[in-house]
Scaffold this motif. Structure first.
Motif, PDB file in Angstrom:
ATOM      1  N   SER A  29     -57.079 -46.364  17.133  1.00 10.95           N
ATOM      2  CA  SER A  29     -56.263 -45.457  17.944  1.00 10.95           C
ATOM      3  C   SER A  29     -56.429 -45.679  19.439  1.00 10.95           C
ATOM      4  O   SER A  29     -55.760 -45.026  20.234  1.00 10.95           O
ATOM      5  N   SER A  30     -57.343 -46.556  19.822  1.00  7.23           N
ATOM      6  CA  SER A  30     -57.638 -46.796  21.243  1.00  7.23           C
ATOM      7  C   SER A  30     -58.092 -45.516  21.946  1.00  7.23           C
ATOM      8  O   SER A  30     -57.769 -45.276  23.102  1.00  7.23           O
ATOM      9  N   ARG A  31     -58.845 -44.687  21.241  1.00  7.08           N
ATOM     10  CA  ARG A  31     -59.401 -43.462  21.810  1.00  7.08           C
ATOM     11  C   ARG A  31     -60.909 -43.583  21.823  1.00  7.08           C
ATOM     12  O   ARG A  31     -61.489 -44.265  20.981  1.00  7.08           O
TER      13      ARG A  31
ATOM     14  N   TYR B  87     -60.070 -37.511  19.349  1.00  7.51           N
ATOM     15  CA  TYR B  87     -59.542 -38.581  18.507  1.00  7.51           C
ATOM     16  C   TYR B  87     -58.188 -38.244  17.870  1.00  7.51           C
ATOM     17  O   TYR B  87     -57.710 -38.996  17.020  1.00  7.51           O
ATOM     18  N   ASN B  88     -57.600 -37.131  18.282  1.00  8.40           N
ATOM     19  CA  ASN B  88     -56.285 -36.716  17.787  1.00  8.40           C
ATOM     20  C   ASN B  88     -56.255 -36.670  16.259  1.00  8.40           C
ATOM     21  O   ASN B  88     -55.413 -37.297  15.613  1.00  8.40           O
TER      22      ASN B  88
END
Length: 89
Positions: free
Chosen positions: A49-51, A70-71
């Motif tokens: 997720s690129s988080r 992290y949504n």
């Protein structure tokens, strides 16, 4: 050309753990970076997720922190939280 003003420019030794696991509904591909920075907390990157977030045990106890960082929904966040408790404590 303007001169660049650095606030800091440090090089530190780190240990990085790459781990991938499958939860009930979500696959987690993580890089967990440990160093002297961040007051003993870990830098946890979710590669898919690129988080990322800086996480310590106190952050895992903060309601909604993992979900927001992290949504994730509550169920997926709880699986990640459970794994992170094992490594940050």
């Amino acid at each position: 050309m303007m001169e660049r003003m650095f606030l800091y420019d440090d090089t530190v030794q780190t240990r990085t753990r790459f781990v991938s696991f499958m939860g009930e509904n979500h696959r987690f591909d993580l890089a967990v970076i440990m160093s002297d920075r961040y007051y003993g907390k870990h830098l946890v990157l979710d590669i898919q997720s690129s988080r990322f977030a800086i996480i310590g045990a106190d952050d895992l106890d903060e309601p909604g922190y993992i979900e927001h960082a992290y949504n994730l929904n509550e169920e997926d966040a709880e699986e990640l939280r459970s794994f992170l408790y094992e490594i940050v404590s």
